[in-house]
Each structure stands twice: as structure tokens, then as C-alpha cells.
Design a protein around this motif. Structure first.
Motif, PDB file in Angstrom:
ATOM      1  N   GLU A  14     -19.665  13.734  24.485  1.00  0.00           N
ATOM      2  CA  GLU A  14     -20.648  13.007  23.946  1.00  0.00           C
ATOM      3  C   GLU A  14     -21.121  13.830  22.691  1.00  0.00           C
ATOM      4  O   GLU A  14     -21.248  14.983  22.676  1.00  0.00           O
ATOM      5  N   ARG A  15     -21.702  13.115  21.747  1.00  0.00           N
ATOM      6  CA  ARG A  15     -22.330  13.853  20.856  1.00  0.00           C
ATOM      7  C   ARG A  15     -23.262  14.876  20.828  1.00  0.00           C
ATOM      8  O   ARG A  15     -23.273  15.758  20.401  1.00  0.00           O
ATOM      9  N   SER A  16     -24.309  14.301  21.755  1.00  0.00           N
ATOM     10  CA  SER A  16     -25.241  15.374  22.144  1.00  0.00           C
ATOM     11  C   SER A  16     -25.083  16.437  22.691  1.00  0.00           C
ATOM     12  O   SER A  16     -25.310  17.524  22.387  1.00  0.00           O
ATOM     13  N   SER A  17     -23.896  16.122  23.571  1.00  0.00           N
ATOM     14  CA  SER A  17     -23.382  17.549  24.234  1.00  0.00           C
ATOM     15  C   SER A  17     -22.618  18.581  23.242  1.00  0.00           C
ATOM     16  O   SER A  17     -22.859  19.801  23.304  1.00  0.00           O
ATOM     17  N   GLU A  19     -23.241  18.815  20.256  1.00  0.00           N
ATOM     18  CA  GLU A  19     -24.477  19.230  19.431  1.00  0.00           C
ATOM     19  C   GLU A  19     -24.969  20.433  19.970  1.00  0.00           C
ATOM     20  O   GLU A  19     -25.473  21.566  19.379  1.00  0.00           O
ATOM     21  N   THR A  20     -25.092  20.205  21.261  1.00  0.00           N
ATOM     22  CA  THR A  20     -25.925  21.287  22.032  1.00  0.00           C
ATOM     23  C   THR A  20     -24.822  22.571  22.009  1.00  0.00           C
ATOM     24  O   THR A  20     -25.373  23.802  22.087  1.00  0.00           O
ATOM     25  N   GLN A  22     -22.599  23.174  19.909  1.00  0.00           N
ATOM     26  CA  GLN A  22     -22.678  23.946  18.604  1.00  0.00           C
ATOM     27  C   GLN A  22     -23.992  24.751  18.274  1.00  0.00           C
ATOM     28  O   GLN A  22     -23.780  25.797  17.580  1.00  0.00           O
ATOM     29  N   THR A  55     -32.873  24.870  15.735  1.00  0.00           N
ATOM     30  CA  THR A  55     -31.825  23.561  15.754  1.00  0.00           C
ATOM     31  C   THR A  55     -30.670  23.670  14.777  1.00  0.00           C
ATOM     32  O   THR A  55     -30.716  24.703  13.932  1.00  0.00           O
ATOM     33  N   ASP A 262     -16.491  21.590  17.783  1.00  0.00           N
ATOM     34  CA  ASP A 262     -16.544  22.696  18.864  1.00  0.00           C
ATOM     35  C   ASP A 262     -16.393  24.058  18.117  1.00  0.00           C
ATOM     36  O   ASP A 262     -16.913  25.107  18.499  1.00  0.00           O
ATOM     37  N   GLU A 312     -17.513   5.766  14.077  1.00  0.00           N
ATOM     38  CA  GLU A 312     -16.630   6.228  15.202  1.00  0.00           C
ATOM     39  C   GLU A 312     -15.345   5.979  15.158  1.00  0.00           C
ATOM     40  O   GLU A 312     -14.825   5.062  14.198  1.00  0.00           O
ATOM     41  N   THR A 318     -14.607  12.158  19.525  1.00  0.00           N
ATOM     42  CA  THR A 318     -16.015  12.038  19.042  1.00  0.00           C
ATOM     43  C   THR A 318     -16.163  12.934  17.837  1.00  0.00           C
ATOM     44  O   THR A 318     -17.404  13.211  17.199  1.00  0.00           O
TER      45      THR A 318
END
Lengths: 435, 141
Positions: A14-17, A19-20, A22, A55, A262, A312, A318
Motif C-alpha cells: 500500500e502507498r501509505s505503508s 511511505e511510512t 520510506q 515527514t 523502498d 497506477e 505500487t
């Protein structure tokens, strides 16, 4: 059942995961970088610590790293681990001044091989494949980079290295090579020699896949290669500063290269103003390494021009895609206020069946006006008719004008008179006194 | 009845014509007739040779842009009056000549003609009794 992905949990995260992940790795990378003499000064001076980054957007507050930084801190000024952890180095050719050197720990090499294996798996290679690598081995990263990646995948990996085309073809036949990695101009060369030897890549080999990269090329050139060999050719992107191959790679959709987010944070900036550009706009690619410990690089200006492809990908990955490299920001030239990239001109020329593949762009001041001259070699097709030749010149001129917004002077020239389409041929000569 | 002509792209630069002729010389090609037409940037060399297929192959092998085409060869008396008469037949029949070159041996002239319609040249030749010659005849001049 065969999996579509080499590392499904990472490739389809998932994009949010993602980015977390990253953000976590970025903080670690900055922590590591601060242990190198170069970054401890550069970032230390600004009071940057891993905690300064809250961030992903905070990355923009950090200074860029350039090739000049690598050169002036040659060879080990950016190394962030003790000497006993460094196991390998690679280096660029260093034709101008000091070469750039990149050091790797065992961990770095494993991550790198993992990325390359992920790329090769993505385009269908498995442990039953025979992968022949025509890259130069040694200091150049295309050799060992693909070697370790393809071995990790479990493919029989043939380190054929560069050159000796007749021997390459013998290997392809004798070993039942199914996949080749080559720079695009060498893929053409392989095909030419096969043809001279009376060998058809379609019927006389077991080839299924080509991997092409390390040299900017157009979509038309890729299609020509695919047509010649009768197999799919996938675009590969990497550079020694980012370890080597395996930074970004095409998936079977062949519409952009997934950049492994990643392992890297990507930004696209305007090469003139250095301001970030929104997705979809062409600019210079800037990369930050996320999993390298021996020599992390923060906001490294790659000089490669591309754009992030919005939206996408149907393949389910992703990680965002970059477009094929449109040239180098160093190659960009400005005429009458317009930014022009050689690849724009090449793209147009390749659409004309009458033309060969070699061309030269000359920019000069004529009567205090900047003028662009495009010389291009004729191909095999030649007409005995002046009006057709003149029409051809006119059509090329008009289409180039539509693309670059400046009317160039187009000259048809004899074959074999321009720099050959090998390696990094000089495509632009800028003779202007005031650029 | 047509004969084979070879057309070669020539960039306008010193020594290029020699290079092309040199390549043909190496292959023992004989030149029966030749003409160069040019613009400011490039020219087209047109040749009738002893072996057009072979000449084409060696040029191609040397990466020279070339093309084979069909032209018609006529023979007549080398007086201006007779030239004019020959051309007049084509005008009368509405067939335009794209280009023409010729050479003569004493009283006899040989005209190499390129038109848009070679079949029509044959018809005109029959109608007016023009002397079209074959490739073999031309090579033995």
C-alpha cells in the motif's frame, strides 16, 4: 502456481505503508550518512539530525549532492562505515578529472542483487533461464550488477562480457541463451552480425527476452530491436552512483519503469530553478538512497531527464513509474529561450523510414541569430527523384519545428559520415560564443 | 524495352565522387555513361555500368545510398536537328521527360531517357520508328 512478483509484499505494498517505510529508512540513511566526513560537515553545519526529518516533505530542506561532490571527495570522503565493512568498490570512467567511486558493504551488495533479481523476475525470467550479460565487467556496474542479480534469481548466468560478437552468438546458440542484457546499440550490432552469419534470432535461438539500458534510446528504437529479434525488449535504468542496474525497470506493460521506492526516494526538479516539479512534468531525476550503508547519497542529482508517470500501473505494483530517459540535463541546450533535448529530435528522425540512425545537431550563431542544424544520414531507401528528396527535407524540417518550436536547417548526408551509433556518441555540437 | 540505371546519393563535398567511383573501380565495373546533377547540398550521380546489380551490391556493402531504376536508351544521329525531332515525338504524345543524358561516338548518339512511363516510350518508338536499343547493345558500343 507461479507468482507474478518476486517480493509481493514489497512490490504491491500500500502507498501509505510504503511511505511510512520510506520515512523510517530516510531517517536511518541520514543517521548513517552523518558518519561520513562529507555529510558530517555538509549536514552537520546545517544542524541536520535524523530527528530533523518528520515527514517525507522535510527532505526538500536538505542540500543536493552532485557528481562534483563525489569527485572532490574522491575516493573515500563519503564512506560512512569503518573500512572493515567495505567489501567492494565500483567506479565511473573518469574521463574528465577524478572518477567517481562508490563503495559497498556486504549488505549493500545483497540489497543490490535483490533489486536486480526483482527486475528480472518481473519480466518473466526464472531459475530455468539462461541469462547472457554483454556488459563490460570490472569497474563498470552493468557486469557484476546483473551477474549477482541473475544468480540470486537462480538463472544460469553467462558472464560473456563486452565485445567479440561472433563468440557471443556462439554462446547464445551453444548454451541455449534465453535472455540477453545489452546496450541498445549493441543489440543492433548482434542482430547485424547474426544476419551476416545467416542466423535468424527467431528460429535459430531460444531467446525470449532482451534487457536493454545504460544508453538513452527512443521507443522507436526499442520497437526496431523487438522486431529484429522477435522478442520483448525491456528498458532497464540504473547508474553507478545508485549502485548500478536495478534502480528502475519496465514491467510487462512496457509503459514506464517502476522505480523501487523502498530503496530510493525520487524527486523531479527543474534543472534551472532546482524547484520540485509535479508528477507528469519532465525534469531532472534526484534520488536518495534508503538501504545503502557504506555510502548513502542524499538528494543526488542524477542529471537524467525524465518524468514521473501519473496513475497506477495495471501490473499491480505500487511503486511509481518513471518515463524512459529523455536525455541528460547536461545535453540540454537553449535556443531562442526554448529548452531542447537531443532525444526530442531523435524521436522525430526515427519516424522517417528513409533515414538511418546517425545524426548530429549543431548549434551556431549565424548573423547574430542562433541556428540549429540537423544533419542526418540517409538509410537504405533512396529515391532517384529530387522532388522527393526535397519533400523529405521539408517534412523533416516541419515536424522538427512542431516538436522543438525552432525551425532547424536539415541536411541529408552520406551514410558513415557522422559519429557512429555506439556508446555515448556526441549528438550535439554547440559552437556559439555566448551560450 | 528498358535498361538498368544506378542512382547514387552524393553529399556535396570534395572527394566524395572519387570515393564512389573508387569503390566501383575496385569491383572492376565499367562505366558506359554517367551524369551528376546537383543542388547546393547534395547531388545524384546516375550511371549506366557494365554490371548494375553488382555495382549496386558493392555500393550497398560500402554503405553508400544507391538505387536501381529502369530507363530507356535510344540511338540516333548526333545532329541537333535529329535530337530535336526525337524529343518532339514525346512532346506530341504528351509524355514528359524527367531527365535525359547522352553520349556520342562520332555520328552516332545514344540518349538515356527517364520518363514516368516506360511502356509509353515503347509505344511512341513503334509509332515513329525510333531506334530503342537493348542493354546488351549499349554495353557493346
Amino acid at each position: 502456481m507461479d507468482n507474478l512478483y518476486f517480493q509481493p509484499e514489497i512490490e504491491t505494498m500500500e502507498r501509505s505503508s510504503l511511505e511510512t517505510l520510506q520515512l523510517k529508512r530516510l531517517k536511518e540513511s541520514i543517521g548513517t550518512a552523518l558518519r561520513s566526513p562529507f555529510y558530517s560537515t555538509r549536514l552537520g553545519k546545517l544542524g541536520i539530525t535524523p530527528d530533523s526529518i518528520r515527514t517525507l516533505g522535510d527532505l526538500r530542506r536538505l542540500p543536493f549532492t552532485t557528481k562534483e561532490d563525489l569527485r572532490s571527495n574522491y575516493p573515500f570522503g563519503l564512506v560512512a562505515v569503518p573500512a572493515d565493512r567495505v567489501v567492494r568498490l565500483h567506479s565511473s570512467s573518469g574521463t574528465t578529472g577524478n572518477p567517481t567511486v562508490i563503495c559497498h558493504s556486504q549488505h549493500d551488495l545483497e540489497c543490490w542483487a535483490g533489486r536486480v533479481a526483482r527486475c528480472l523476475y518481473m519480466v518473466g525470467l526464472r531459475n530455468t533461464d539462461v541469462f547472457q550479460n554483454t556488459s563490460g565487467y570490472g569497474m563498470f556496474t552493468g557486469g557484476l550488477g546483473f551477474q549477482y542479480g541473475a544468480e540470486l534469481l537462480g538463472a544460469l548466468t553467462v558472464p560473456a562480457a563486452a565485445g567479440n560478437t561472433v563468440r557471443q552468438i556462439k554462446f547464445i546458440r551453444d548454451f541455449g541463451t534465453t535472455a540477453i542484457h545489452a546496450i541498445p546499440s549493441y543489440a543492433f550490432r548482434l542482430y547485424e552480425v547474426m544476419r551476416e552469419m545467416g542466423i535468424s534470432p527467431r528460429t535459430d535461438t531460444r531467446l525470449t527476452t532482451l534487457v536493454i539500458g545504460a544508453e538513452p534510446h527512443t521507443e522507436a528504437q526499442r520497437r526496431k530491436i523487438e522486431e529484429a529479434f522477435g522478442v520483448k525488449a525491456y528498458n532497464s535504468f540504473g547508474m553507478s552512483e545508485m549502485s548500478g542496474p536495478g534502480v528502475a525497470f519496465e514491467c510487462p506493460c512496457q509503459n514506464g519503469l517502476h522505480l523501487w521506492e523502498d530503496c530510493y526516494i525520487m524527486e523531479i526538479i527543474d534543472p534551472e530553478t532546482l524547484e520540485p516539479l509535479p508528477d507528469g512534468e519532465v525534469g531532472e531525476l534526484v534520488l536518495t538512497t534508503l538501504d545503502r550503508e557504506a555510502m548513502p547519497l542524499i538528494r543526488y542529482r542524477t542529471r537524467d531527464l525524465t518524468r514521473i508517470i501519473p496513475g497506477e500501473c495495471p501490473c499491480g505494483r505500487t511503486h511509481r513509474r518513471i518515463d524512459r530517459i529523455k536525455g541528460r540535463s547536461d545535453d540540454m541546450f537553449i535556443v531562442k529561450g526554448v529548452n531542447i533535448f537531443p532525444m526530442q529530435i531523435e524521436k522525430i528522425l526515427m519516424q522517417f523510414r528513409e533515414l538511418g540512425t546517425n545524426y548530429l545537431i549543431t548549434v551556431d550563431t549565424v548573423n547574430s541569430n542562433d541556428e540549429v542544424m540537423v544533419e542526418v544520414e540517409l538509410g537504405d531507401l533512396f529515391t532517384d527523384d529530387y522532388s522527393q528528396l526535397q519533400r523529405l527535407t521539408r517534412d523533416i524540417t516541419r515536424q522538427l519545428k512542431d516538436e522543438i518550436l525552432v525551425t532547424p536547417k536539415v541536411r541529408l548526408v552520406d551514410r558513415g559520415t557522422l559519429p557512429q551509433e555506439t556508446g555515448k556518441a556526441v549528438r550535439v555540437k554547440d559552437l556559439r560564443k555566448n551560450k | 524495352m528498358t535498361i538498368k540505371q544506378l542512382s547514387v546519393f552524393l553529399e556535396n563535398k570534395s572527394g566524395r565522387l572519387n570515393e564512389v567511383l573508387g569503390i566501383l573501380g575496385q569491383a572492376d565495373i565499367r562505366i558506359i555513361a554517367a551524369t551528376v546533377a546537383d543542388t547546393s547540398e547534395y547531388g545524384i550521380l546516375r550511371l549506366i555500368t557494365s554490371d548494375t546489380a553488382k555495382a549496386y551490391e558493392v555500393l550497398k556493402a560500402n554503405r553508400v545510398s544507391a538505387q536501381q531504376s529502369d530507363v530507356v536508351a535510344l540511338t540516333c544521329n548526333s545532329t541537333a536537328a535529329e535530337f530535336a525531332e526525337q524529343m518532339d515525338y514525346f512532346t506530341r504524345e504528351g509524355l514528359s521527360v524527367e531527365y535525359m543524358y547522352c553520349f556520342s561516338t562520332g555520328e552516332k548518339a545514344f540518349l538515356i531517357l527517364r520518363t514516368s512511363d516506360n511502356a509509353m516510350v515503347d509505344a511512341i518508338a513503334r509509332k515513329y520508328g525510333l531506334d530503342i536499343i537493348t542493354e546488351k547493345e549499349l554495353l557493346s558500343v
